[in-house]
Design an enzyme around this catalytic site. Structure first.
Site, PDB file in Angstrom:
ATOM      1  CB  CYS A 101     -35.926  22.591  63.703  1.00 22.04           C
ATOM      2  SG  CYS A 101     -36.054  21.501  65.122  1.00 22.04           S
ATOM      3  CG  HIS A 118     -33.535  18.651  62.870  1.00 20.91           C
ATOM      4  ND1 HIS A 118     -33.634  19.989  63.186  1.00 20.91           N
ATOM      5  CD2 HIS A 118     -33.240  18.587  61.549  1.00 20.91           C
ATOM      6  CE1 HIS A 118     -33.404  20.700  62.092  1.00 20.91           C
ATOM      7  NE2 HIS A 118     -33.171  19.879  61.086  1.00 20.91           N
TER       8      HIS A 118
END
Ligand SMILES: [Zn+2]
Ligand SMILES: [Zn+2]
Length: 702
Positions: A363, A620
């Site tokens: 990510c 994330h």
């Protein structure tokens, strides 16, 4: 609110009308391997709701498959369910099938409202078989601690002559909700199909007509048909499909209906496309309505023209299989593709399975690549040069990532993985990293760029850097500072200056990954004025606007003088400001002023524009990206917005969403932004304010 939905047929939606019913399915969250991980697809009962989170008691058939016990999850990591829905889902295996089912609310909600004697289409012996639901049965888990029976369906299948054989003695086959691929209420004329109070009269007629529409969906018969050699794929209503078109490029959409159409021999499919088609309808074919959608989005084709959307198929294993390489399935694009124009960005990029597909902790890299390349041309020149003269890495970057993103709106994870292999360190293949590490490697090693920043310290030494980390004390600014304030304060208090205006300025917020952030919210200044940070460059007197000669670092924080802005004065104004008894101990120092600046000449301001913000939450990374000069042209990108399948065989679903509300928020005066109530702003705005990790600025076009 359980989850957001904008009415897309495949967007997750609220399954349970009343969230207080208290059941929950975990649909996302970072894949954590290991015994203590929570498997996606787990179903549980909500026990309590500590602030912003849910405490869920997992219900499960076998403790080794689904870890039992109480877990803490975030509300947006799943969907609320009713008790009935939870019971149905618990009987569905594997867990990945549960996720597919809840991702298809049209079908799932229809299954949830099934009652006895309803016609259904089930998966049986690798074929679709029509049948009648005879009984909803409770299945008690042996050895289960909870008194929570699962629910399944006894279905009487139509025999091979396509006739309903009548009730036979002996047990009927048992199916789970995951075995049902279509119900009569998903079929044509669904508005008229209200089943709860089945009239005994007319029922057989309706069943007969519905079954009639399914005739060719039965078990394959021995040859002789003119359907041609191609097998009909095992698709279901709600499946993501791609259509073979005569133009070569596939069209994508959702299968909304399948059955027979009068006068046509084959099984036909009604597909809602993700964009308008010239011959599209709003769900009608001929004079009959099969479903309803936006105008020009519905097309009707023989079912064998549809195949499962390849973008949703599981990732191939790292080694190419069946002799087919990643290259063949997703060929790269060699020509130069400019950034996506503002007017086309939403159409090309918005939706599920758009942007860059995440895989194995990528990510940080996906968010950085999407920010740097989707809409900004800042690095195009160096990129082109590196790709034509450099090695494999810049070539893959340009051909398989940038050009694909800009022309097709989607980059598969395998392209990113090929690129990751070129970064010179195996840790880039699997590990979680921070964007600044990747950005430095990307610019220095892959693109061969000189450092973007040349920063001069007090002793006259110059340091080179690709990104800048803000360093300051918390009490030097207010509780909701702007990036401009943070940058000014950081430069002045560390005695730093810029040697020149950078073409691209990547500013890291004062936080350490997910573990610590100095400010609960930061206003991302849409424009960064670096005029006062430049060394040996003329600056305006803070009071009168004439050429400044002295700088006062103590005045920076003075509440009476617009706190947070750098203060420099001409000698006259400095004398007046510092005549105040409270300012007499201020530390002033002389500015170096270039000799050639004529007195009274208008000053050139050096400004940069915000074009992307990388955000982090629970390790994330996601990105907000400006896709054009318009103030509302903002996109939100998450390379792992959702996941299909389990940890081993599944794949991530990247998603891009337009978020004009971010533009609405950022066009307000900064004082208004700083006073915003975080409980009232939209989720996108809240993430932008609370989770920012790195703000990306580029030089404003001349
Ligand atoms: Zn002055
Ligand atoms: Zn002062």
């Amino acid at each position: 609110m359980c989850s957001s939905s904008r009415g897309r047929p495949w967007a997750p939606m609220e399954l349970a009308e009343d969230c207080s019913d208290g059941y929950f399915i975990i649909t996302r969250g970072k894949a954590r391997n290991g015994l203590r991980g929570i498997q996606k697809g787990s179903v549980g009962r909500v026990q309590a709701r500590p602030k912003g989170e849910l405490s869920v008691w997992l219900l499960g058939a076998s403790s080794h498959t689904f870890p039992r016990g109480e877990v803490l999850v975030r509300q947006d990591d799943g969907l609320f369910l009713s008790r009935h829905q939870a019971q149905l889902l618990l009987f569905v295996t594997p867990a990945a099938r549960r996720l597919e089912l809840v991702a298809n609310p049209q079908l799932f909600l229809a299954i949830c409202s099934l009652a006895c004697d309803d016609p259904v289409l089930v998966k049986h012996a690798k074929a679709h078989r029509p049948g009648l639901l005879r009984k909803v049965v409770q299945i008690q888990n042996k050895g289960s601690l909870e008194d929570f029976p699962m629910l399944g369906f006894e279905v009487e299948l139509l025999d091979s002559d396509q006739h309903y054989p009548g009730r036979k003695s002996g047990p009927l086959p048992l199916f789970s909700a995951g075995d049902i691929v279509q119900t009569s209420s998903c079929g044509p004329a669904n508005a008229q199909w209200a089943w709860p109070n089945k009239p005994s009269e007319g029922l057989d007629l309706k069943i007969a007509s519905w079954f009639g529409s399914l005739l060719s969906l039965g078990p394959p018969e021995g040859g002789g048909d003119d359907l041609g050699p191609s097998e009909e794929p095992l698709l279901e209503v709600g499946s993501m499909v791609e259509l073979v078109t005569n133009k070569g490029a596939p069209a994508y959409g959702v299968l909304r209906w399948m059955g027979t159409i009068k006068g046509k021999k084959r099984t036909w499919a009604g597909v809602e496309l993700d964009r308008e088609a010239t011959n599209g309808t709003d769900g009608t074919f001929g004079s009959h309505r099969y479903f309803t959608c936006q105008r020009k989005r519905a097309v009707f084709v023989p079912l064998n023209f549809c195949r499962p959307d390849a973008r949703f198929l599981p990732m191939p294993a790292p080694a190419p299989q069946h002799g087919k390489t990643a290259e063949e399935s997703h060929p790269g694009i060699d020509k130069d593709v400019p950034p996506v124009p503002e007017a086309e960005a939403l159409q090309l990029l918005e939706g599920r399975m758009k942007g860059i597909q995440g895989h194995y902790n990528s990510c940080y890299l996906d968010a950085a690549l999407f920010s740097l390349f989707s809409s900004s041309a800042a690095l195009d020149g160096v990129c082109q040069e590196a790709a034509s003269t450099g090695g494999e890495a810049p070539r893959i970057l340009k051909r398989d990532i940038i050009n694909k993103l800009r022309s097709q709106g989607f980059v598969p994870a395998e392209s990113v993985m090929n690129f990751r292999k070129q970064l010179g360190c195996d840790s880039f293949l699997t590990e979680e990293k921070d964007p600044e590490e990747f950005v430095s490697i990307l610019l220095e090693r892959v693109l061969g760029m000189k450092p973007l920043l040349r920063i001069r310290s007090q002793n006259g030494m110059t340091q080179d850097a690709y990104t800048f980390q803000i360093i300051l004390d918390k009490d030097q600014v207010g509780t909701a500072p702007t990036v401009q304030e943070l940058l000014d304060t950081s430069f002045v208090s560390c005695g730093l200056q810029l040697e020149e205006t950078p073409s691209c300025f990547m500013v890291q917020m004062p936080r350490f990954g997910k573990t610590y952030k100095m400010f609960s919210q930061i206003i991302p200044s849409t424009e960064l004025d670096v005029t006062d940070l430049l060394h040996n460059s003329p600056r305006e007197c803070f009071v009168c606007g004439r050429l400044a000669q002295l700088e006062c670092t103590t005045c920076l924080r003075d509440r009476k003088l617009q706190p947070g802005r750098i203060k420099q004065y001409c000698s006259l104004c400095s004398a007046q400001v510092h005549a105040h008894p409270l300012r007499q101990d201020h530390a002033l120092h002389a500015l170096t002023v270039p000799a050639e600046v004529p007195e009274g000449a208008p000053l050139l301001r050096h400004r940069l524009q915000l074009y992307a913000v990388l955000c982090i939450r629970t390790s994330h990374y996601v990105a907000f990206v400006k896709h054009g000069p318009g103030p509302h042209s903002w996109l939100f990108f998450d390379s792992m917005a959702d996941r299909c399948g389990d940890d081993r065989g599944g794949f991530n679903v990247p998603e891009v969403r337009g978020c004009p509300e971010v533009g609405d928020f950022l066009t307000q005066p900064e004082e208004t932004q700083a006073r915003a109530d975080l409980e009232l702003v939209s989720e996108h705005v809240r993430r932008l304010l609370c989770d920012s990790y790195m703000c990306l600025y580029e030089r404003a076009p001349a």
